[in-house]
Design an enzyme around this catalytic site. Structure first.
Site, PDB file in Angstrom:
ATOM      1  N   GLU A 119       0.820  -1.218   0.000  1.00 49.84           N
ATOM      2  CA  GLU A 119       0.000   0.000   0.000  1.00 49.84           C
ATOM      3  C   GLU A 119       0.850   1.263   0.000  1.00 49.84           C
ATOM      4  O   GLU A 119       0.425   2.300  -0.503  1.00 49.84           O
ATOM      5  CB  GLU A 119      -0.961   0.011   1.196  1.00 49.84           C
ATOM      6  CG  GLU A 119      -2.118  -0.986   1.091  1.00 49.84           C
ATOM      7  CD  GLU A 119      -1.747  -2.376   1.589  1.00 49.84           C
ATOM      8  OE1 GLU A 119      -0.548  -2.607   1.892  1.00 49.84           O
ATOM      9  OE2 GLU A 119      -2.650  -3.231   1.684  1.00 49.84           O
ATOM     10  N   PHE A 158     -10.923  -8.285  14.090  1.00 49.84           N
ATOM     11  CA  PHE A 158      -9.858  -8.657  13.164  1.00 49.84           C
ATOM     12  C   PHE A 158      -9.589  -7.516  12.186  1.00 49.84           C
ATOM     13  O   PHE A 158     -10.515  -6.975  11.586  1.00 49.84           O
ATOM     14  CB  PHE A 158     -10.242  -9.930  12.396  1.00 49.84           C
ATOM     15  CG  PHE A 158      -9.202 -10.333  11.385  1.00 49.84           C
ATOM     16  CD1 PHE A 158      -7.922 -10.710  11.800  1.00 49.84           C
ATOM     17  CD2 PHE A 158      -9.485 -10.312  10.029  1.00 49.84           C
ATOM     18  CE1 PHE A 158      -6.952 -11.054  10.868  1.00 49.84           C
ATOM     19  CE2 PHE A 158      -8.523 -10.660   9.096  1.00 49.84           C
ATOM     20  CZ  PHE A 158      -7.253 -11.029   9.514  1.00 49.84           C
ATOM     21  N   LYS A 215     -17.451  -1.662   6.339  1.00 47.01           N
ATOM     22  CA  LYS A 215     -17.890  -2.633   5.347  1.00 47.01           C
ATOM     23  C   LYS A 215     -19.412  -2.675   5.212  1.00 47.01           C
ATOM     24  O   LYS A 215     -19.946  -2.732   4.101  1.00 47.01           O
ATOM     25  CB  LYS A 215     -17.356  -4.018   5.737  1.00 47.01           C
ATOM     26  CG  LYS A 215     -17.611  -5.077   4.689  1.00 47.01           C
ATOM     27  CD  LYS A 215     -16.870  -6.374   5.027  1.00 47.01           C
ATOM     28  CE  LYS A 215     -17.019  -7.368   3.888  1.00 47.01           C
ATOM     29  NZ  LYS A 215     -16.233  -8.595   4.126  1.00 47.01           N
ATOM     30  N   MET A 269      24.096   9.175   2.712  1.00 46.67           N
ATOM     31  CA  MET A 269      23.903  10.456   3.373  1.00 46.67           C
ATOM     32  C   MET A 269      24.166  10.347   4.875  1.00 46.67           C
ATOM     33  O   MET A 269      24.767  11.235   5.484  1.00 46.67           O
ATOM     34  CB  MET A 269      22.485  10.987   3.119  1.00 46.67           C
ATOM     35  CG  MET A 269      22.231  12.365   3.690  1.00 46.67           C
ATOM     36  SD  MET A 269      23.418  13.578   3.101  1.00 46.67           S
ATOM     37  CE  MET A 269      22.539  14.291   1.723  1.00 46.67           C
TER      38      MET A 269
END
Ligand SMILES: Cc1ncc(C[n+]2csc(CCOP(=O)(O)OP(=O)(O)O)c2C)c(N)n1
Ligand SMILES: [Mg+2]
Lengths: 171, 596
Positions: free
Chosen positions: B71, B133, B183, B498
């Site tokens: 994601e 869950f 949902k 860096m």
């Protein structure tokens, strides 16, 4: 420096968290907080008091305005606003002391609202400073329990027009 | 001269949708996206967001969904798309881990003011708060890193919520907006119509700069002997690069462009002084520090630009133009604040200034410009082409070989990013896409994919570090499966370069946990394992050939450039130091005598 902010918000879930988190992320402690309904059902007013620098409070005020649910922010000072807080306090009071304590309480606007065998409960709606003084006076008798609502404030009519323009310096 | 802007000046993709009627909340989400003109979005399905994905398969629609591998990739791809186009990027995740994986790109978008609408599934309403869950308090987690967020509790709110979300994300100071949809809500039905208008009581983003302040600013510029335009990423967000060019042409003063503004004003323009700050040029930092007036345009006095605030541009008066009042006097007091849209303020300021010019009321800035030119001439960025291949050389070759092409660059975060900013020449807005505020390693790969999907015909090059690349390398699978030919150029120094540089300079060369391994993985084989083209260059002689091969292949491609691990990014303002005092290589220190 202490600042009282009056924040008009939309009455929606999560708004208080959004407002409070702006203070929490800066490590500012909210010393007093009062949330309640206003003249409009879909608005709430959050009155809060924090101790921080003027620069910080200016920054927080601008950040508050960036919250979508915030409608208006006012910073108030004791000079230009009426500030009140409600205190409930239960103090030890043997029957023989009752009269004394009640008379003392009247000086601070304290009203008896419950009487127990060895205690009295007072309510007082006053300027927060007066409530502190009241509390000090009661301490020697033994304070069993104390709760305050957090201050609410409303600007006085006389200063309505001359309201500090500092909050609106931004052109 | 006016910068050519390939993107429509004010992209408004909204379409009037004709779809109305009974449908599920999930289908309504798709109709909302269509109504907003969303042509593409990125995401990964999961239990709580399944109704939406089912609707993607069930109904006919015009929103292309791209399946990513993580994601975070979806978020950065949406950012790459948004930054390249100026439109709202959309990404999708499921509840719990899907949402938490989106935290990094959303924080990145928040700090770099990138418009995103982020859609997450949530557990059904009756389970919220029960540690169900894959339950996470998504709106709670995202609260400090979004411009606004919604938890939808009534299916009938979906059209309004999306109308508001897109409006909030894309107007004012842009930013990410989260829409969390339980949902059960997605499965309920509503009678859908998309609202034409949007009414949000506490949100009034469109502001006009106060005319008196604009006049005061024009006066100040006219009177100033040593003015500088200090330009930030806000110019891009405001779609005001043409207005900036016209303004700069009119006032004829040096233009400093921050990392976020690279490309907002053409790098090759004679007035462009380029990058200031920690790894900016000496001449840009001196220009800022010696100025008597900073005309701050959509910039925010970030500490990477200013160094120690008390010593930054000590003699300068500040004009600060920004759409966000909260930026005014946040870090540096503004003498002349102007809150308003740059698209309106800059032309007003230009007109005001031209008026003063016509009255012959301009103090000459000739000497100042000559001074800046002299600094620029005497103290350019430089490096020594001795020893192993240098990243700077690779940057120069990309710059020169692809000069005639339309190239969008993205970057990772680290030394390579700074060298890209120093050495590439970006002539057009929205062609340099980097993670400035959050400094997110792993930004480059997915951002490049998102930008390339927005502009399939352009060349997209991700200038990446070996450390950064490994943070989001799995998105090569996305690139290959959708045939997204962005080039991922890894400047492979085998180190977290860096951080190593800081350890070398400020921690007595104690290289604590910064050694990677230039051969781990074998980036050519890794590319091939994904079905991408894998190339490698170890010497200067090999550089041109791999660049051209990669560009001409039009395939997803990884180039492993083996570069010097000991090279440092200079000049450098040590963190918290004064930006007038930069440190440099011992061999490049003759500037001290010029030191400001
Ligand atoms: C997600 C994340 N973790 C850690 C850092 C701190 N950090 C900044 S630059 C850097 C090294 C980057 O290494 P590499 O990608 O190899 O680039 P190089 O500096 O070597 O060019 C690190 C670890 C960061 N910016 N982002
Ligand atoms: Mg590296």
């Amino acid at each position: 420096m202490n600042h009282t902010l009056s924040v008009l918000v939309e009455n929606q879930p999560g708004v208080l968290t959004r407002v409070a988190s702006l203070f929490a992320r800066r490590g500012f402690n909210i010393e007093s907080l009062a949330v309640g309904p206003t003249e409009r059902e879909d608005w709430s007013r959050i009155t809060l008091r924090v101790d921080c620098s003027q620069h910080s409070i200016d920054q927080v005020v601008k950040q508050l305005y960036k919250l979508i649910n915030v409608l208006k922010v006012n910073e108030m000072t004791s000079d230009d606003a009426i500030e009140r807080e409600l205190m409930l306090v239960r103090v030890t009071a043997q029957p023989k002391d009752r009269a004394d304590i009640i008379r003392l309480a009247e000086v601070f606007g304290g009203r008896v609202c419950d009487v127990g065998p060895t205690s009295l409960m007072f309510e007082a709606i006053e300027h927060p400073d007066t409530l502190y003084a009241f509390e000090e006076i009661l301490k020697p008798y033994g304070i069993k329990e104390l709760v305050r609502t957090g201050r609410v404030a409303m600007r006085k009519a006389t200063t309505e027009r001359t309201r500090s323009s500092r909050m609106r310096v931004l052109a | 001269m006016s910068a050519t802007n390939p993107v429509p000046a004010m992209p408004d993709a909204r379409k009037r949708t004709t779809t109305t009627g009974e449908m599920t909340g999930a289908e309504a989400v798709i109709r909302c996206l269509e109504a907003e003109g969303v042509d593409i979005c990125w995401g990964i399905p999961g239990g709580a967001i399944l109704p939406l994905y089912d609707a993607f398969a069930r109904v006919e629609h015009t929103v292309k969904h791209v399946l990513v591998r993580h994601e975070q990739g979806a978020g950065h791809m949406a950012q790459g798309y948004a930054r390249a186009t100026g439109r709202v990027g959309v990404c999708i995740g499921t509840s719990g881990p899907g949402a938490t994986n989106l935290v990094t790109p959303v924080a990145d978008a928040f700090l770099d003011s990138t418009p995103l609408v982020v859609i997450t599934g949530q557990v059904p309403t009756h389970l919220i708060g029960s540690d169900a869950f894959q339950e996470a308090d998504t709106t709670g987690i995202f609260m400090p890193i979004v411009k606004h967020s919604y938890l939808v509790t009534d299916v009938r709110d979906i059209p309004r919520v999306f109308r508001e979300a897109f409006h909030i994300a894309s107007t004012g100071r842009p930013g990410p907006v989260l829409v969390d949809i339980p949902k059960d809500i997605a499965n309920q039905t509503l009678n859908f119509t998309y609202p034409e208008t949007v009414e949000i009581a506490g949100y009034k983003p469109n502001r006009t700069g106060h005319p008196l302040q604009v006049e005061a600013a024009a006066e100040a510029i006219a009177r100033s002997r040593r003015p500088v335009l200090y330009v930030g990423g806000g110019v891009l967000n405001a779609h005001a690069t043409d207005e900036l060019a016209t303004f700069a042409e009119a006032v004829q003063v040096p233009v400093v462009t921050t990392l976020m503004a690279k490309g907002a004003f053409p790098d090759s323009h004679p007035l462009c002084v380029g990058l200031p700050g920690m790894h900016g040029s000496k001449f840009a930092n001196w220009t800022m520090n010696k100025a008597d007036l900073l005309v701050t345009i959509g910039a925010r006095f970030d500490d990477r630009v200013t160094g120690k605030l008390d010593t930054f541009a000590p003699g300068a008066k500040i004009i600060h133009i920004d759409i966000d009042p909260a930026e005014i006097s946040k870090n540096r007091h503004a003498d002349i604040p102007i809150v308003g849209e740059l698209k309106q303020v800059l032309p007003a300021l230009t007109a005001s200034y031209l008026e003063l010019r016509s009255q012959d009321r301009i103090v000459s800035k000739r000497e100042w410009k000559d001074q800046v030119e002299e600094w620029r001439f005497k103290h350019p960025f430089r490096y020594r082409r001795v020893g192993p291949l240098k990243t700077q050389y690779v940057m120069e070759r990309f710059r020169d070989l692809l000069a005639d092409r339309d190239v969008i660059y993205t970057t990772g975060v680290g030394q390579h990013q700074m060298w890209a900013a120093q050495w590439l020449k970006i002539e057009r807005p929205r062609h340099f896409i980097t993670s400035g505020g959050l400094g997110t390693m792993g930004f480059g790969v997915p951002a490049a994919i998102g930008a390339q999907m927005a502009f399939p015909e352009k060349t997209v090059v991700n200038i990446d570090g070996d450390g950064c690349f490994q943070m989001t390398a799995q998105e090569l699978a996305t690139a290959v499966s959708y045939n997204v030919p962005a080039i991922h150029a890894i400047l492979n120094n085998g180190w977290l370069g860096m951080v190593r540089q800081w350890q070398q300079l400020f921690h007595d060369e104690r290289y604590s946990e910064t050694l990677l391994n230039a051969n781990l993985p074998d980036y050519v084989k890794l590319a091939e394992a994904f079905g991408a083209l894998g190339l490698r260059a170890e010497t200067e002689e090999e550089v041109d050939a791999v660049i051209m091969q990669a560009v001409e292949s039009r395939r997803p491609c990884v180039i492993d450039f083996r570069v010097d691990h000991d090279e440092k990014v200079y000049p450098m303002v040590p963190a918290g130091g004064s930006s007038a005092e930069m440190i440099d290589e011992p061999w490049d220190n003759e500037w001290v005598e010029d030191g400001v």
